[in-house]
Every structure is written in structure tokens, then in C-alpha cells.
Design a protein around this motif. Structure first.
Motif, PDB file in Angstrom:
ATOM      1  N   ILE A 113       1.083   2.444  -5.167  1.00 59.67           N
ATOM      2  CA  ILE A 113       1.085   3.823  -4.678  1.00 59.67           C
ATOM      3  C   ILE A 113       0.927   4.804  -5.832  1.00 59.67           C
ATOM      4  CG2 ILE A 113       2.491   5.597  -3.548  1.00 59.67           C
ATOM      5  CD1 ILE A 113       3.720   3.296  -1.871  1.00 59.67           C
ATOM      6  N   GLU A 114       1.591   4.512  -6.932  1.00 55.95           N
ATOM      7  CA  GLU A 114       1.487   5.390  -8.111  1.00 55.95           C
ATOM      8  C   GLU A 114       0.060   5.430  -8.641  1.00 55.95           C
ATOM      9  OE1 GLU A 114       4.293   6.395 -11.930  1.00 55.95           O
ATOM     10  OE2 GLU A 114       4.230   4.346 -11.166  1.00 55.95           O
ATOM     11  N   ASP A 115      -0.628   4.287  -8.592  1.00 49.86           N
ATOM     12  CA  ASP A 115      -2.023   4.253  -9.030  1.00 49.86           C
ATOM     13  C   ASP A 115      -2.907   5.119  -8.141  1.00 49.86           C
ATOM     14  OD1 ASP A 115      -1.401   2.529 -11.082  1.00 49.86           O
ATOM     15  OD2 ASP A 115      -2.021   0.714 -10.014  1.00 49.86           O
ATOM     16  N   THR A 116      -2.582   5.188  -6.845  1.00 42.59           N
ATOM     17  CA  THR A 116      -3.376   5.968  -5.899  1.00 42.59           C
ATOM     18  C   THR A 116      -3.028   7.451  -5.952  1.00 42.59           C
ATOM     19  OG1 THR A 116      -3.555   4.074  -4.398  1.00 42.59           O
ATOM     20  CG2 THR A 116      -3.966   6.256  -3.457  1.00 42.59           C
ATOM     21  N   PHE A 117      -1.751   7.778  -5.984  1.00 43.95           N
ATOM     22  CA  PHE A 117      -1.298   9.162  -5.879  1.00 43.95           C
ATOM     23  C   PHE A 117      -1.044   9.821  -7.229  1.00 43.95           C
ATOM     24  CE2 PHE A 117      -0.679   7.868  -1.576  1.00 43.95           C
ATOM     25  CZ  PHE A 117      -0.562   9.007  -0.807  1.00 43.95           C
ATOM     26  N   GLY A 118      -0.918   9.023  -8.271  1.00 40.71           N
ATOM     27  CA  GLY A 118      -0.553   9.578  -9.563  1.00 40.71           C
ATOM     28  C   GLY A 118       0.938   9.770  -9.724  1.00 40.71           C
ATOM     29  N   ASN A 119       1.713   9.405  -8.695  1.00 44.68           N
ATOM     30  CA  ASN A 119       3.164   9.522  -8.746  1.00 44.68           C
ATOM     31  C   ASN A 119       3.774   8.680  -7.646  1.00 44.68           C
ATOM     32  OD1 ASN A 119       4.067  11.516  -6.279  1.00 44.68           O
ATOM     33  ND2 ASN A 119       2.018  12.038  -7.058  1.00 44.68           N
ATOM     34  N   CYS A 120       4.974   8.225  -7.858  1.00 42.86           N
ATOM     35  CA  CYS A 120       5.746   7.542  -6.821  1.00 42.86           C
ATOM     36  C   CYS A 120       7.156   7.349  -7.349  1.00 42.86           C
ATOM     37  CB  CYS A 120       5.139   6.186  -6.454  1.00 42.86           C
ATOM     38  SG  CYS A 120       6.009   5.336  -5.098  1.00 42.86           S
ATOM     39  N   GLU A 121       8.123   7.812  -6.591  1.00 41.01           N
ATOM     40  CA  GLU A 121       9.507   7.649  -7.017  1.00 41.01           C
ATOM     41  C   GLU A 121      10.295   6.840  -5.995  1.00 41.01           C
ATOM     42  OE1 GLU A 121      12.291  11.070  -6.528  1.00 41.01           O
ATOM     43  OE2 GLU A 121      10.456  12.221  -6.140  1.00 41.01           O
ATOM     44  N   ILE A 122      11.359   6.257  -6.457  1.00 37.52           N
ATOM     45  CA  ILE A 122      12.267   5.528  -5.577  1.00 37.52           C
ATOM     46  C   ILE A 122      13.373   6.493  -5.166  1.00 37.52           C
ATOM     47  CG2 ILE A 122      13.830   3.571  -5.351  1.00 37.52           C
ATOM     48  CD1 ILE A 122      12.216   2.233  -7.644  1.00 37.52           C
ATOM     49  N   LEU A 123      13.344   6.900  -3.900  1.00 33.35           N
ATOM     50  CA  LEU A 123      14.372   7.832  -3.425  1.00 33.35           C
ATOM     51  C   LEU A 123      15.719   7.155  -3.251  1.00 33.35           C
ATOM     52  CD1 LEU A 123      12.699  10.022  -0.641  1.00 33.35           C
ATOM     53  CD2 LEU A 123      13.149  10.621  -3.030  1.00 33.35           C
ATOM     54  N   GLU A 124      15.680   5.927  -2.735  1.00 35.75           N
ATOM     55  CA  GLU A 124      16.923   5.208  -2.449  1.00 35.75           C
ATOM     56  C   GLU A 124      16.717   3.720  -2.700  1.00 35.75           C
ATOM     57  OE1 GLU A 124      19.826   6.422  -1.510  1.00 35.75           O
ATOM     58  OE2 GLU A 124      19.308   8.488  -0.955  1.00 35.75           O
ATOM     59  N   ARG A 125      17.793   3.073  -3.123  1.00 38.34           N
ATOM     60  CA  ARG A 125      17.894   1.619  -3.104  1.00 38.34           C
ATOM     61  C   ARG A 125      19.142   1.301  -2.294  1.00 38.34           C
ATOM     62  NH1 ARG A 125      16.693   2.496  -8.635  1.00 38.34           N
ATOM     63  NH2 ARG A 125      14.801   1.455  -9.381  1.00 38.34           N
ATOM     64  N   SER A 126      18.967   0.650  -1.149  1.00 41.01           N
ATOM     65  CA  SER A 126      20.111   0.414  -0.273  1.00 41.01           C
ATOM     66  C   SER A 126      19.908  -0.859   0.533  1.00 41.01           C
ATOM     67  CB  SER A 126      20.304   1.600   0.683  1.00 41.01           C
ATOM     68  OG  SER A 126      21.398   1.381   1.559  1.00 41.01           O
ATOM     69  N   LYS A 127      20.892  -1.754   0.446  1.00 41.95           N
ATOM     70  CA  LYS A 127      20.893  -2.979   1.261  1.00 41.95           C
ATOM     71  C   LYS A 127      19.628  -3.808   1.071  1.00 41.95           C
ATOM     72  CE  LYS A 127      23.878  -0.814   4.751  1.00 41.95           C
ATOM     73  NZ  LYS A 127      24.029   0.479   4.062  1.00 41.95           N
ATOM     74  N   GLY A 128      19.087  -3.778  -0.139  1.00 44.92           N
ATOM     75  CA  GLY A 128      17.892  -4.551  -0.452  1.00 44.92           C
ATOM     76  C   GLY A 128      16.593  -3.827  -0.158  1.00 44.92           C
ATOM     77  N   TYR A 129      16.673  -2.588   0.356  1.00 42.58           N
ATOM     78  CA  TYR A 129      15.480  -1.807   0.688  1.00 42.58           C
ATOM     79  C   TYR A 129      15.241  -0.717  -0.344  1.00 42.58           C
ATOM     80  CZ  TYR A 129      15.632  -4.008   5.278  1.00 42.58           C
ATOM     81  OH  TYR A 129      15.637  -4.929   6.304  1.00 42.58           O
ATOM     82  N   TYR A 130      13.962  -0.477  -0.631  1.00 42.25           N
ATOM     83  CA  TYR A 130      13.553   0.654  -1.457  1.00 42.25           C
ATOM     84  C   TYR A 130      12.890   1.686  -0.543  1.00 42.25           C
ATOM     85  CZ  TYR A 130      13.954  -1.845  -5.976  1.00 42.25           C
ATOM     86  OH  TYR A 130      14.395  -2.517  -7.081  1.00 42.25           O
ATOM     87  N   ILE A 131      13.216   2.945  -0.776  1.00 36.32           N
ATOM     88  CA  ILE A 131      12.492   4.039  -0.135  1.00 36.32           C
ATOM     89  C   ILE A 131      11.576   4.650  -1.182  1.00 36.32           C
ATOM     90  CG2 ILE A 131      12.631   6.198   1.142  1.00 36.32           C
ATOM     91  CD1 ILE A 131      13.855   3.722   2.552  1.00 36.32           C
TER      92      ILE A 131
END
Length: 205
Positions: free
Chosen positions: A175-193
């Protein structure tokens, strides 16, 4: 094999109602055989909803891509009724349930049949939200991410939930390669947002 991201209407029906409580509202959803997570609202969707509400940065027109029986789009449409909501799904059985569940929960949404973005051509959105069908494979999932860029307005946002063990770190890089940015909003219960913005080129430069 009858996957939830294919046309599996030939499967015997086994409709049931499940309930889901989120942010002061109780939702009632009809599910069936052949849909994703028919017995309860999956944890990934719950973590994604929590992160979106915490971030509090939705715009005016959103797409729930791969909506299943409608959980994410319907919940957010109830919480943000002034927004325009489109729910897109390739599984006809899931799509019919999404339409029924929208009526059942008294929200205004547009439900469309769509193979990735084929059913939403001509539309752009301030937000694209997806709990992608991991079993459809990386090629499909990455198309959902890549083509999101062309379907977002400037400063529009892509919201994705994906489990770490199902490729969240590599999805973030893609996603970062496509958009030029991508952040992880949350890490919870094995899931990344994952969260990315379609920035104005002048802003990027």
C-alpha cells in the motif's frame, strides 16, 4: 470448493439472525450458508470499526468493498447517517443479505454487485473501507488496494484490516508503494489496521 467470495447460491439455505452491539446501538443481521463468518461478527471487523471511530476522520462518501452481509457499512451508516454509503460485493447471496440487513437496521445504503471495482465505475469516494477476502489470494487483495487509489478523491482514505499472520506487514509495504504512505493505526488481537491517504501530488512533493 464453495468460497464466500464466489457465487454459491446453489448451497442449501440455513438462514439465522445474529445480534451485534456497537457504540450504543444493537444491530440485527441475517446470515446464511456460504457467507463469511455466518455465526457472529468477526473480530477483524470489530477491530476495524473501533479504529475508524477512534480516528474520527470519515468524509462524505464511503465504499465498503467486499461488504459480505453488510456489517461494516451498515454499522457505520447508522453512526454517520449524513454520509453516502455504497456496499459492494461479488457473492450474490451475501449482497442480497446486505440489502435485507440494511432495511432491517433502518439505514440508507446502496448495495451493488461488484468484482473488485467493476460495479462502482464512475464513482469516487472519500473513504474506501475493506476487510478483504484473504482466501481469494494476494492477486485479488492487492488489486483492491491498488485500484483504490483511482477511486479515491484527493485526500481520500483507505482503511484495511488484515491479520499479521496473513500478510499485514507485506500488505502495508505494498500500500505504501502505491499511495506513498501507509500507517498502522492499531494492532489488536493479531489484527493490523492499515490507513493510507491519497495525497495531492503537490503535498507529496
Amino acid at each position: 470448493m464453495n468460497h464466500y467470495f464466489t457465487d454459491n447460491r446453489h448451497l442449501a439455505q440455513n438462514r439465522k439472525e445474529i445480534t451485534f452491539r456497537f457504540s450504543c446501538f444493537t444491530y440485527h443481521f441475517i446470515t446464511d450458508n456460504g457467507v463469511f463468518c455466518k455465526d457472529y461478527v468477526d473480530m477483524g471487523s470489530q477491530v476495524l470499526l473501533e479504529a475508524i471511530e477512534k480516528k474520527n476522520e470519515l468524509g462524505e462518501k464511503a465504499l465498503d468493498l467486499g461488504c459480505g452481509y453488510g456489517v461494516i457499512g451498515i454499522v457505520l451508516a447508522k453512526l454517520h447517517p449524513s454520509m453516502k454509503w455504497m456496499l459492494a460485493e461479488i457473492n450474490p447471496r451475501s449482497l442480497e443479505l446486505a440489502k435485507e440487513n440494511a432495511l432491517r437496521n433502518e439505514v440508507q445504503v446502496e448495495c451493488v454487485y461488484s468484482d473488485v471495482y467493476s460495479g462502482v465505475k464512475g464513482n469516487t469516494f472519500t473513504d474506501i473501507i475493506t476487510n478483504p477476502p484473504i482466501r481469494a489470494g494476494k492477486e485479488v487483495i492487492y488489486r483492491m488496494f491498488d485500484e483504490a487509489y483511482d477511486h479515491l478523491e484527493t485526500n481520500g482514505r483507505l482503511w484495511v484490516v488484515i491479520r499479521k499472520q496473513q500478510g499485514a506487514p507485506s500488505a502495508k509495504k505494498h500500500i505504501e508503494d502505491t499511495f506513498g504512505n501507509c500507517e498502522i493505526l492499531e494492532r489488536s488481537k493479531g489484527y493490523y489496521i492499515l490507513f493510507a491517504k491519497k495525497l495531492d501530488k503537490l503535498t507529496v512533493d
